[in-house]
Write a protein that holds these residues in place. Sequence first.
Motif: not given
Length: 935
Positions: A153-155, A70, A157
Amino acid sequence: MAAGFFVSKTLGIVSMILGLGAVATIIALSVVYSQEKEKNAATLLPSITSTPATTPSKATPATTPSKATPANVTNTTPLSLIPEHYAVTLQPFLTKDASGLYIFKGNSTVRFSCQNATDLILIHSKQLNYTEQSGFLVSLQGVSGSSPPPITKTWLETQTQYLVVQLQGPLETGKSYQLVSSFTGELADDLAGFYRSEYVEDGVTRVPLTSDASDVRHDSYRHFLLSHTCEANSNSVRASHRLSALLSVRQRDSRDPPEAPLPCGVLCSPMGSGGSGLSHGVGGFWAVPRRWGFSCSPGGGGATLLTRPVPLPDQVALPDFNAGAMENWGLVTYRENSLLYDPLFSSVGNKERVVTVIAHELAHQWFGNLVTLRWWNDLWLNEGFASYVEYLGADSAEPSWHIKDLIVQSEMYRVMKVDALASSHPLSFLESEINTPAQISEVFDAIAYSKGASVLRMLSEFLTEDSFKKGLQSYLHAFSYGNTVYDDLWTHLQKVVDEDKIQLPTTIKGIMDRWTLQMGFPMVTVNTKNGSISQRHFLLDTESTVERPSAFNYTWIVPVTWMKQQDGAEQMYWLTETSATNQLFVVTGASNWLLLNINVTGYFRVNYDQDNWNKLLTELGTSHEAIPVINRAQIIDDAFNLARAKHINITLALNTTTYLGKEREYLPWSAALDNLGYFRLMFDRSEVYGPMQVSPRLPQVSPRLPQARWIAGSMAGWYNEINAISTACTQGVPECTQLAAAFFNQWKQNPSNNPIPPNLRSSIYCSAIETGSEADWDFVWQMFKNATVVAEADKLRSALACSKEPWILKRYLEYCLDPSKIRKQDATSTINSIASNVVGQSLAWDFIRGNWKTLFSQYGGGSFSFSGLIQVVTQRFASEFELQQLEQFKADNADVGFGSGTRALEQALEKTKANIKWVAENKETVLTWFETASS
């Protein structure tokens, strides 16, 4: 996108059709960095980039190198994934959910091909709550036998507004995949993204749903066809929108190439149509019922550009819209005041605005939509072209207006005041400088729009319009439905230069890089005694420090047109060095003079030796029409700005206005009033202002009856009339205030029959409020609330800020935080109107300081209007105390931020420092100049 721009429906459609002729003449856009620029910028690119340092198209699910975290995800990323097809379904609910919010549900499927192996997918996402799929925010599927690697993984920003998808291994080059997501979002009334609006019809609240594509393009992307249906049921309206790449829709024509994505607009609304199925492909006009004020009749003629016709879009006027207009493919959205015109209420300024904004948005159908720039750092080539073409389109539609001449005063001189600051910026940014939505919004400034238009006008002039058009035709043919870098445009223009054997000092790229890759502009100085000519970077404060380096050392390749009084023949000279000497510029004879930058086609200021200045002033006083009208305005504007920068004395600048008693043209008067307006801002709280108001040195602008015309039937004549009334009433000329009071009282006696001519209403309303009572203010407020025509509502809303009663102005400022009184889209412009009033300026400043966090949260840090808000509220600052307050404001709100106003704040600090110096150095001289004539 138009930052803001008024025509009957007939005129609007005719303007669209005729404007296309001019659009065909000069229309072009899309871009990115030249190779030279990337060489200079290479060391500034993020260190995380390990694959070729190219940049994603706005539509691309952008990618970055392996194992991003991130902390290091930015949007300066390689072009690895190319979109092929988008499908989006949105389901808005027009009743509140259990938490008291209006929401929408949606899902999207994005099919894309892998061009370069990568294990990271980025896709723009703003304020969406995703429904998890197998523990992740999205799912990735294979297409045509491809097998995607697992998601690890996913996120989200928050700063850059990216949804990030990290993969266990790389996607395979040459294979296609699709990204599937489901989400929920709020249908807020914040004028951003997919949002709701409201209006009342027959006592019933209506709720249209629409999108601001400047935000939507964070979620869906450029160059889509749009079809939509609205199906009502018991508790929701379902809007099914299929956003498909043109290639996938046009299966009947396999020759159509893949295309660059562009803004798509969404509308689900009970609005009424002003007409549909109009001939020649002209789209329908849509607006809130009872706000049309004009008849619908189609214009004639086809609508094509070159051999690449594009479908003309529907035009929709929205009751709540942040920008002036948005060029969505197939569905152009407008503020109501930028599309709707009613001759019973709208002024000539309203009419001009509608014509030019329609031309602006139509220009974008080719430049911005048909051909799309690659990244936001070069937005100027999109907005600059449209801002230039809008004048050509309007001129084609209404040739009697001579509107092309207005670009100098409305665009060039406006932006030069910003571009003369050390805190200015180049037309082209480094890609690494534009990473967040707030930074993107900040790019939509006067430099992008007005300097872009001015520089492109200069390019067209020295190439000739025919050659410029040929180069644009070639460029559009080559890059239709694609992304380009600006070197591609220079390449196609260079081909025409070579074919037509146009003599230039170097290549198109060699010339234009000087104007696009470094900020500012030159001051060209000529000495008519010895023929020397030189250039230097023009800065408002010559002692300021320019921190942005330039590979060209702030020198330009300058196309200098010139003429001498004795022959009147226009000639061209290319200034390629810092200085040179040429006998061409030597002037002999007691009365002969030299004039540079004929018709102000070049983006620079001109200074002369004192003897030539004196000859020009003498010519203005004796035979001013011997000097072209645009150059008469230039002499005034250049002189005042050169004096502010201490290159000439302030007395010389003031003396350029003394001939105006004989002047009947709009442009010189406009230049004089604009520059004297700076004196008003600096001195309307000091002892200088009294002598300024009554000085016989300035030509008195006497009020004229509404029937009078300086130039019968012309737009310039109407604008002169408006300026005469406005200036006379502002100066308190008794005949004008009496005229205003008589008109206003006649209206009050019969509110349903307004006798005030639409062109004069802004001035009459303001004068009546300024000299009137609380009851007069309340009457105008009631008329504002009842107004159904937006052009009339805008005039009334602005006039309410003219009161001299502090308590009324303070109450009016509080109204700006209440959307039931002042619509959110109008809040910042209302504050600006109050701040423009000398009584309201300090009140507005205190209000903004006390409510900055609320304003920022309610109206969005990405709102374009924040820049103007800071500029206007600080425009009178000229003391050390005000400078300290401004610096404290910056420090106090560092945690909140300033969004699109960040650069405007830095510019306000710089201008305040320059104002302090200027007032200290010139106050006594200015006072003496006015008092001497009065004694």
